[in-house]
Design an enzyme around this catalytic site. Structure first.
Site, PDB file in Angstrom:
ATOM      1  N   ASN A   1      -2.673  13.417  -3.913  1.00 51.72           N
ATOM      2  CA  ASN A   1      -3.828  13.918  -4.663  1.00 51.72           C
ATOM      3  C   ASN A   1      -4.302  15.265  -4.128  1.00 51.72           C
ATOM      4  O   ASN A   1      -4.608  16.182  -4.901  1.00 51.72           O
ATOM      5  CB  ASN A   1      -4.978  12.905  -4.589  1.00 51.72           C
ATOM      6  CG  ASN A   1      -4.726  11.677  -5.441  1.00 51.72           C
ATOM      7  OD1 ASN A   1      -3.970  11.736  -6.407  1.00 51.72           O
ATOM      8  ND2 ASN A   1      -5.330  10.566  -5.088  1.00 51.72           N
TER       9      ASN A   1
ATOM     10  N   ASP B   1      -1.510   9.753 -10.082  1.00 55.13           N
ATOM     11  CA  ASP B   1      -1.378   8.830 -11.214  1.00 55.13           C
ATOM     12  C   ASP B   1       0.087   8.553 -11.521  1.00 55.13           C
ATOM     13  O   ASP B   1       0.486   7.403 -11.777  1.00 55.13           O
ATOM     14  CB  ASP B   1      -2.061   9.404 -12.456  1.00 55.13           C
ATOM     15  CG  ASP B   1      -3.574   9.416 -12.341  1.00 55.13           C
ATOM     16  OD1 ASP B   1      -4.109   8.795 -11.396  1.00 55.13           O
ATOM     17  OD2 ASP B   1      -4.231  10.047 -13.189  1.00 55.13           O
TER      18      ASP B   1
ATOM     19  N   ASP C   1       0.850  -1.188   0.000  1.00 49.37           N
ATOM     20  CA  ASP C   1       0.000   0.000   0.000  1.00 49.37           C
ATOM     21  C   ASP C   1       0.891   1.244   0.000  1.00 49.37           C
ATOM     22  O   ASP C   1       1.848   1.323   0.787  1.00 49.37           O
ATOM     23  CB  ASP C   1      -0.898   0.009   1.243  1.00 49.37           C
ATOM     24  CG  ASP C   1      -1.885   1.169   1.229  1.00 49.37           C
ATOM     25  OD1 ASP C   1      -2.945   1.035   0.613  1.00 49.37           O
ATOM     26  OD2 ASP C   1      -1.578   2.210   1.852  1.00 49.37           O
TER      27      ASP C   1
ATOM     28  N   GLU D   1      -4.643   2.310  -4.400  1.00 50.32           N
ATOM     29  CA  GLU D   1      -3.184   2.426  -4.269  1.00 50.32           C
ATOM     30  C   GLU D   1      -2.580   1.152  -3.705  1.00 50.32           C
ATOM     31  O   GLU D   1      -1.477   1.152  -3.166  1.00 50.32           O
ATOM     32  CB  GLU D   1      -2.810   3.628  -3.382  1.00 50.32           C
ATOM     33  CG  GLU D   1      -3.223   3.535  -1.932  1.00 50.32           C
ATOM     34  CD  GLU D   1      -4.621   4.091  -1.658  1.00 50.32           C
ATOM     35  OE1 GLU D   1      -4.887   4.398  -0.491  1.00 50.32           O
ATOM     36  OE2 GLU D   1      -5.428   4.221  -2.593  1.00 50.32           O
TER      37      GLU D   1
END
Length: 368
Positions: free
Chosen positions: A245, A254, A237, A280
Site C-alpha cells: 500500500n 487490493d 497473514d 490482510e
C-alpha cells in the site's frame, strides 16, 4: 294432457341437465382455483430462488398433472446463473428444462409482442426448443409471460398430452394471475439471495467474510464432534502488506488480496471454509482434517502464493504469507460449549500465526 305433461317433463330434464353442467363447471373451477392457490402458497413460502425453481418445475408438473414444464429466464449478464453457483446449486443436474437466454428476442417472438398467456396446440416447428427432453407426448401448450415493469423476464411453459387442455378459446384469468405471482416471486427470491450473499461475502475478494466464517465455525465443530472426526484451523497473514500500500498505492494491496484469496480457494476442497477475517488475514476451517494433513495443506498454500507473480502496472510483485495451525483435538473437552471450543481454536491458530511471523515470516507454525 299427456302431451303437455311430456313437454313439462322434458323441460324439467333440460333444466336439470343445464343445472348439472353448471354445477360440474363450478366444481371444476373450484378445483382449479384450489390448485392455483396451493401453488401460490408454495411460491410465497420459498426462502430462496433454488426452492422456487423446485416449485415451478416439479410441484407445478405434479399439481396440474402436466406432461412437461419448462422455464426460460432472461439472464443477459449471467447474474442469475452465478447466484445459483454461489450457493453451490447445480441447476443443470437438477432441472433439464431450465434455460437461460442472454437477449429477449426469442422470448418476444414466442409472444408476438403480446405479453399475455398464449394457449394453443403444440407446434414442433415453433416449440421444439422449449423442452430439452422429447416432447412427443405434448399436444397442447401454454406460454406464461413473466414480466416486471412491462419488461419480459422469461416464460413458464406448460405442456399437456390432451389437445383440448390449452386451447385458444380457453379463459386465461387463472394463468394470467399465476404469471403475475410467479414474476413477483422470482424477483423477490433473487433479490433475497443477492442480499444474503452480499451480507456473508467479502466485496473485495469474493470469498466469505468473517460473519459467515463465525456462523459456520460452531456448525462445523458440532458436526465433527458428533462424527468424531478432527477439524483443523489455519490463520493466514500476508507478510509486509503495508509495504504494498505504501509503495504502490492501495490499488496494489487490493490486487494482492484478490489474487491471494483466489490461490487459497483453489488449494482447498469444496467442503473447506475460507473467510477474509481481517484486513490482510484469512481464516480457514478444514473439516475431517488431522494435524499432519493440515500442515501439508498449509505448506501447499504457502508455496503456491510465493511462486505466483503479481503483476501491477509495470511491476512484478512477489508475495509471501505466514500461517498458523491449530486442531480441535486439544480443545474438544466435553464440558466446553461449541462457542468455547471454536473461540479457543481460533485463538490457538492466531497465536501460532504470530509464532510464524516472529520466526521470520514466509513460514508455518503449529500451536503446541
Amino acid at each position: 294432457m299427456k302431451r303437455k305433461k311430456s313437454k313439462a317433463q322434458q323441460k324439467h330434464r333440460n333444466l336439470n341437465n343445464h343445472y348439472n353442467r353448471l354445477m360440474q363447471h363450478a366444481w371444476q373451477n373450484e378445483n382449479i382455483l384450489s390448485r392455483f392457490q396451493q401453488i401460490e402458497l408454495c411460491l410465497m413460502r420459498c426462502e430462496s430462488f433454488a426452492e422456487l425453481l423446485k416449485v415451478l418445475l416439479n410441484e407445478c408438473k405434479t399439481q396440474f398433472e402436466l406432461e412437461q414444464v419448462a422455464l426460460i429466464l432472461l439472464d443477459p449478464h449471467h447474474e442469475i446463473q452465478q447466484q445459483l453457483h454461489n450457493y453451490k446449486f447445480n441447476y443443470q443436474n437438477n432441472f433439464s428444462n431450465l434455460f437461460f437466454h442472454t437477449n429477449n428476442q426469442k422470448l418476444l417472438q414466442l409472444f408476438q409482442n403480446d405479453l399475455s398467456p398464449q394457449l394453443g396446440p403444440y407446434n414442433a416447428a415453433l416449440h421444439a426448443d422449449l423442452f430439452k427432453q422429447p416432447a412427443s407426448t405434448v399436444y397442447s401448450i401454454a406460454l406464461l409471460p413473466l414480466t416486471h415493469d412491462n419488461q419480459i423476464l422469461g416464460t413458464l411453459i406448460l405442456g399437456d398430452s390432451t389437445p383440448e387442455r390449452f386451447s385458444e378459446q380457453s379463459a386465461t384469468d387463472f394463468l394470467q394471475h399465476l404469471s403475475a405471482v410467479i414474476s413477483i416471486s422470482i424477483n423477490m427470491t433473487i433479490s433475497r439471495d443477492r442480499l444474503k450473499h452480499n451480507s456473508l461475502n467479502d466485496a473485495l475478494t469474493g470469498i466469505n467474510n468473517r460473519r459467515f466464517f463465525d456462523q459456520r465455525l460452531s456448525e462445523e465443530i458440532s458436526r465433527c464432534k458428533r462424527l468424531q472426526i478432527p477439524i483443523s484451523c489455519l490463520f493466514i497473514d500476508v507478510d509486509n502488506f503495508k509495504h504494498f500500500n505504501d509503495t504502490y498505492g492501495h490499488a496494489s494491496g487490493d490486487m494482492v488480496l484478490k489474487q491471494v484469496a483466489g490461490i487459497i480457494r483453489n488449494e482447498l476442497r469444496l467442503s473447506d471454509i475460507v473467510g477474509r477475517y481481517g484486513g490482510e488475514e484469512f481464516a480457514i476451517l478444514l473439516p475431517d482434517t488431522d494435524h499432519r494433513t493440515a500442515v501439508e495443506i498449509a505448506e501447499r498454500i504457502r508455496v503456491s502464493i510465493q511462486k505466483h507473480r503479481y503483476k501491477f502496472d509495470k511491476h512484478m510483485l512477489q508475495v509471501t504469507v505466514s500461517i498458523g495451525i491449530a486442531d480441535s483435538q486439544k480443545f474438544a473437552d466435553e464440558n466446553r460449549t461449541l462457542n468455547e471450543i471454536g473461540n479457543t481454536l481460533i485463538a490457538a491458530a492466531d497465536k501460532a500465526l504470530y509464532k510464524a511471523k516472529n520466526a521470520g515470516r514466509n513460514c508455518i507454525a503449529i500451536n503446541e
